[in-house]
Write a protein that holds these residues in place. Structure first.
Motif, short mmCIF file in Angstrom:
data_model
loop_
_atom_site.label_atom_id
_atom_site.label_comp_id
_atom_site.label_asym_id
_atom_site.label_seq_id
_atom_site.Cartn_x
_atom_site.Cartn_y
_atom_site.Cartn_z
N GLU A 27 7.00 5.49 -9.10
CA GLU A 27 8.23 4.70 -9.26
C GLU A 27 8.04 3.24 -8.85
O GLU A 27 8.73 2.36 -9.36
CB GLU A 27 9.37 5.32 -8.43
N GLY A 28 7.15 2.97 -7.93
CA GLY A 28 6.92 1.59 -7.49
C GLY A 28 8.15 0.99 -6.82
O GLY A 28 8.99 1.71 -6.27
N ALA A 58 10.31 -9.31 -1.54
CA ALA A 58 9.29 -10.35 -1.68
C ALA A 58 8.12 -9.85 -2.51
O ALA A 58 7.67 -10.54 -3.44
CB ALA A 58 8.82 -10.81 -0.30
N ASN A 59 7.62 -8.68 -2.21
CA ASN A 59 6.48 -8.14 -2.94
C ASN A 59 6.81 -7.93 -4.42
O ASN A 59 6.01 -8.25 -5.29
CB ASN A 59 6.01 -6.82 -2.34
N SER A 60 7.99 -7.39 -4.69
CA SER A 60 8.34 -7.10 -6.08
C SER A 60 8.48 -8.38 -6.90
O SER A 60 8.28 -8.37 -8.11
CB SER A 60 9.62 -6.27 -6.16
N ASP A 117 0.84 -1.21 0.00
CA ASP A 117 0.00 0.00 0.00
C ASP A 117 0.87 1.26 0.00
O ASP A 117 0.57 2.23 -0.70
CB ASP A 117 -0.94 0.02 1.21
N TYR A 118 1.94 1.23 0.77
CA TYR A 118 2.85 2.38 0.83
C TYR A 118 3.55 2.60 -0.52
O TYR A 118 3.52 3.70 -1.07
CB TYR A 118 3.88 2.19 1.95
N ILE A 119 4.15 1.54 -1.04
CA ILE A 119 4.92 1.65 -2.29
C ILE A 119 4.01 1.99 -3.47
O ILE A 119 4.38 2.75 -4.36
CB ILE A 119 5.70 0.34 -2.57
N SER A 120 2.81 1.43 -3.48
CA SER A 120 1.89 1.59 -4.61
C SER A 120 1.40 3.01 -4.80
O SER A 120 0.87 3.35 -5.87
CB SER A 120 0.69 0.66 -4.45
N GLN A 121 1.57 3.86 -3.83
CA GLN A 121 1.12 5.24 -3.98
C GLN A 121 2.09 6.10 -4.79
O GLN A 121 1.79 7.24 -5.12
CB GLN A 121 0.84 5.87 -2.61
N SER A 163 18.69 -3.34 -7.05
CA SER A 163 18.74 -2.14 -6.20
C SER A 163 18.28 -2.46 -4.79
O SER A 163 18.85 -1.97 -3.81
CB SER A 163 17.88 -1.03 -6.78
N LEU A 164 17.23 -3.29 -4.68
CA LEU A 164 16.75 -3.67 -3.34
C LEU A 164 17.80 -4.50 -2.60
O LEU A 164 17.96 -4.37 -1.39
CB LEU A 164 15.43 -4.43 -3.46
N MET A 165 18.54 -5.33 -3.34
CA MET A 165 19.60 -6.11 -2.70
C MET A 165 20.70 -5.19 -2.17
O MET A 165 21.22 -5.39 -1.07
CB MET A 165 20.17 -7.12 -3.71
N ALA A 166 21.04 -4.17 -2.94
CA ALA A 166 22.03 -3.20 -2.48
C ALA A 166 21.52 -2.48 -1.23
O ALA A 166 22.26 -2.26 -0.27
CB ALA A 166 22.35 -2.19 -3.58
N ARG A 167 20.24 -2.13 -1.24
CA ARG A 167 19.64 -1.46 -0.08
C ARG A 167 19.65 -2.38 1.13
O ARG A 167 19.91 -1.95 2.26
CB ARG A 167 18.21 -1.03 -0.45
N LEU A 168 19.35 -3.66 0.93
CA LEU A 168 19.38 -4.62 2.03
C LEU A 168 20.78 -4.73 2.61
O LEU A 168 20.96 -4.75 3.83
CB LEU A 168 18.88 -5.99 1.56
N THR A 169 21.77 -4.78 1.74
CA THR A 169 23.16 -4.85 2.20
C THR A 169 23.51 -3.63 3.04
O THR A 169 24.16 -3.74 4.09
CB THR A 169 24.10 -4.96 0.98
#
Length: 110
Positions: free
Chosen positions: A25-26, A81-83, A18-22, A32-38
């Motif tokens: 950019e999605g 997971a969502n993506s 719900d947060y991302i969908s607003q 990129s998410l893996m870099a952010r997780l790191t």
């Protein structure tokens, strides 16, 4: 540990979605998410080192907590997971089954 918020993994995934969908950019790309997780895991490591290691926090550093950093990691993992349309409950259950079978005799039981 008590789940004080009462949120299920399904509810966590929906809240993040719900947060991302607003935003147009999605979700960021998986890479990129893996870099952010790191990055977030590094911030958790820093906090653990400050509170449980030999490197005390400088007086000029922000008062982040281990709990805050774990929350950031949960957020990013949920984004991944969502993506990729992965159900975190299913992932967790598969992982626990692996540990409960593979490692069931590995440690000394109480």
């Amino acid at each position: 540990m008590i789940n004080r918020s009462g949120l299920t993994t399904e509810e966590i995934q929906k809240r993040v979605d719900d947060y991302i969908s607003q935003y147009k950019e999605g979700y960021f790309s998986p890479l990129s998410l893996m870099a952010r997780l790191t990055e977030e895991v590094g911030e958790l490591a820093r906090e653990v080192n400050h509170y449980h290691g030999e490197k005390p926090k400088k007086v000029t550093e922000e008062a982040n907590t281990i709990e805050d950093e774990l929350g950031d990691i949960i957020f990013v993992i949920t984004c991944i997971a969502n993506s990729l349309q992965i159900d975190l409950s299913d992932s967790f259950n598969r992982s626990m089954t692996k540990f409960e079978t593979r490692d069931k005799d590995r440690w000394t039981k109480k």
